[in-house]
Design an enzyme around this catalytic site. Structure first.
Site, PDB file in Angstrom:
ATOM      1  N   MET A  80      -4.004  -8.585   0.618  1.00  0.00           N
ATOM      2  CA  MET A  80      -3.694  -8.530   2.049  1.00  0.00           C
ATOM      3  C   MET A  80      -4.922  -8.974   2.847  1.00  0.00           C
ATOM      4  O   MET A  80      -5.057  -8.653   4.029  1.00  0.00           O
ATOM      5  CB  MET A  80      -3.266  -7.123   2.459  1.00  0.00           C
ATOM      6  N   GLY A  97     -14.307  -6.378  -4.856  1.00  0.00           N
ATOM      7  CA  GLY A  97     -13.244  -5.940  -5.767  1.00  0.00           C
ATOM      8  C   GLY A  97     -12.234  -7.065  -5.949  1.00  0.00           C
ATOM      9  O   GLY A  97     -11.873  -7.437  -7.074  1.00  0.00           O
ATOM     10  N   HIS A  98     -11.805  -7.645  -4.829  1.00  0.00           N
ATOM     11  CA  HIS A  98     -10.904  -8.805  -4.923  1.00  0.00           C
ATOM     12  C   HIS A  98     -11.626  -9.953  -5.627  1.00  0.00           C
ATOM     13  O   HIS A  98     -11.038 -10.678  -6.420  1.00  0.00           O
ATOM     14  CB  HIS A  98     -10.495  -9.288  -3.525  1.00  0.00           C
ATOM     15  N   GLY A 130      -5.964  -4.805  -9.002  1.00  0.00           N
ATOM     16  CA  GLY A 130      -7.065  -3.868  -9.211  1.00  0.00           C
ATOM     17  C   GLY A 130      -6.541  -2.482  -9.560  1.00  0.00           C
ATOM     18  O   GLY A 130      -5.521  -2.029  -9.023  1.00  0.00           O
ATOM     19  N   ASP A 186      -5.562   0.702  -6.915  1.00  0.00           N
ATOM     20  CA  ASP A 186      -4.211   1.112  -6.519  1.00  0.00           C
ATOM     21  C   ASP A 186      -3.408   1.363  -7.794  1.00  0.00           C
ATOM     22  O   ASP A 186      -2.533   0.577  -8.168  1.00  0.00           O
ATOM     23  CB  ASP A 186      -3.558   0.031  -5.656  1.00  0.00           C
TER      24      ASP A 186
HETATM   25  O1  PAF Z   1      -2.755  -4.269  -2.981  1.00  0.00           O
HETATM   26  C1  PAF Z   1      -2.463  -4.995  -2.003  1.00  0.00           C
HETATM   27  O2  PAF Z   1      -3.323  -5.579  -1.358  1.00  0.00           O
HETATM   28  C2  PAF Z   1      -1.007  -5.132  -1.606  1.00  0.00           C
HETATM   29  O3  PAF Z   1      -0.308  -3.958  -1.800  1.00  0.00           O
HETATM   30  C3  PAF Z   1      -0.301  -6.317  -2.304  1.00  0.00           C
HETATM   31  C4  PAF Z   1      -0.212  -6.111  -3.807  1.00  0.00           C
HETATM   32  C5  PAF Z   1      -1.040  -7.612  -2.018  1.00  0.00           C
HETATM   33  C6  PAF Z   1       1.127  -6.448  -1.766  1.00  0.00           C
HETATM   34  O4  PAF Z   1       1.136  -6.674  -0.404  1.00  0.00           O
END
Ligand code: PAF
Length: 285
Positions: free
Chosen positions: A30, A36-37, A147, A150
């Site tokens: 998002m 982390g990303h 990741g 979540d």
């Molecule tokens: O983890 C996230 O950033 C969101 O929940 C995702 C998986 C991109 C779905 O919108």
């Protein structure tokens, strides 16, 4: 870097690459990207010719009183992060592109969605499952990276992919932490300096429970594990604990006790001021 905004163009780029024998990895996000990303993008870039990062703040996974409007957005910063970690493509569709007029379909995953985040945020995982399915259909990857931060979301996505026979491998990468242990999150920017210092307590609570499990020789009660976590958090009275639980790592169901060999997910959600933080560790007793 070319920012793809149309689903049709995205599908064509992915299909053409695959026909040429070039594999496609994807990282659904998002935006408001952090390291982390970055670790997910780098992992994909190591294995795939194309790494597509989607940047889409998905309205359907936010509740009416949640932070959809305030959610941090910074596409230019995100593009720089994607480039720095070896990403090759950015897919940043508009809300109208993802949910065109008349859109009515939704995906509901059962079981693992019924507790914890799912119980507290009605409709949240329907929104996640639906958008992830659509993003996968748009980016057409062979592998998608998520990741562990979540944790419940990773179980929901894996269940959906299995149940719907989606032809994609789901890879879950370890949570990336700041030096003091705080899990990286786009929502950490909401914390004041004082809250930021206190936020690391969540990780210390998880470590306390992990220590307890690593010392366990036979069985340990769920209550003892959960008490170890709440005790650490209670040292910071500003924290409002939503849950601090020890559950079966596959089903998220509570057991009265855990025995040697059991995989336990330690999951915490707690509010500091108006910011809700989540974190977890998965431990084998
Ligand atoms: O983890 C996230 O950033 C969101 O929940 C995702 C998986 C991109 C779905 O919108």
């Amino acid at each position: 870097m070319h920012v793809i905004t149309s689903v049709a163009e995205m599908q064509q780029i992915a299909e053409t690459a695959r026909q040429q024998g070039r594999s496609v990895g994807c990282v659904p996000t998002m935006g408001s990207l952090h390291n982390g990303h970055g670790s997910l993008i780098a992992a994909s870039a190591e294995r795939h010719a194309l790494t597509v990062t989607s940047v889409f703040v998905n309205p359907t996974q936010f509740g009416p009183h949640e932070d959809y409007d305030a959610y941090p957005r910074d596409l230019d910063g995100d593009i720089a992060t994607i480039r720095a970690h070896g990403g090759t493509h950015v897919f940043a569709p508009s809300v109208a592109e993802m949910y065109p007029e008349g859109f009515t379909t939704s995906i509901r995953v059962g079981g693992v969605t019924e507790v914890l985040e799912g119980a507290r945020r009605p409709g949240h995982f329907d929104g996640v499952a639906t958008v992830v399915c659509k993003l996968l259909e748009a980016m057409r990857p062979t592998e998608a990276f998520f990741g562990q931060k979540d944790y419940q979301q990773t179980l929901v996505v894996k269940r959906m992919v299995r149940d719907l026979f989606l032809p994609v491998k789901i890879t879950v990468m370890p949570t990336v932490r700041e030096d003091d242990g705080l899990a990286m999150s786009s929502r950490n920017v909401y914390l004041s300096a004082d809250q930021r210092n206190k936020a690391t307590t969540i990780y210390r609570a998880l470590l306390a429970a992990q220590d307890l499990l690593s010392e366990t020789e036979d069985t340990i009660s769920r209550q003892a594990i959960e008490h170890a976590m709440t005790l650490v958090i209670s040292h910071v009275p500003e924290f409002e604990i939503d849950y601090a639980v020890a559950v079966d790592a596959d089903t998220l169901q509570e057991q009265e006790a855990y025995a040697t060999g059991d995989r336990v997910a330690l999951l915490i959600a707690a509010k500091l001021g108006t910011t809700r933080l989540i974190d977890n560790l998965v431990v084998t007793v």
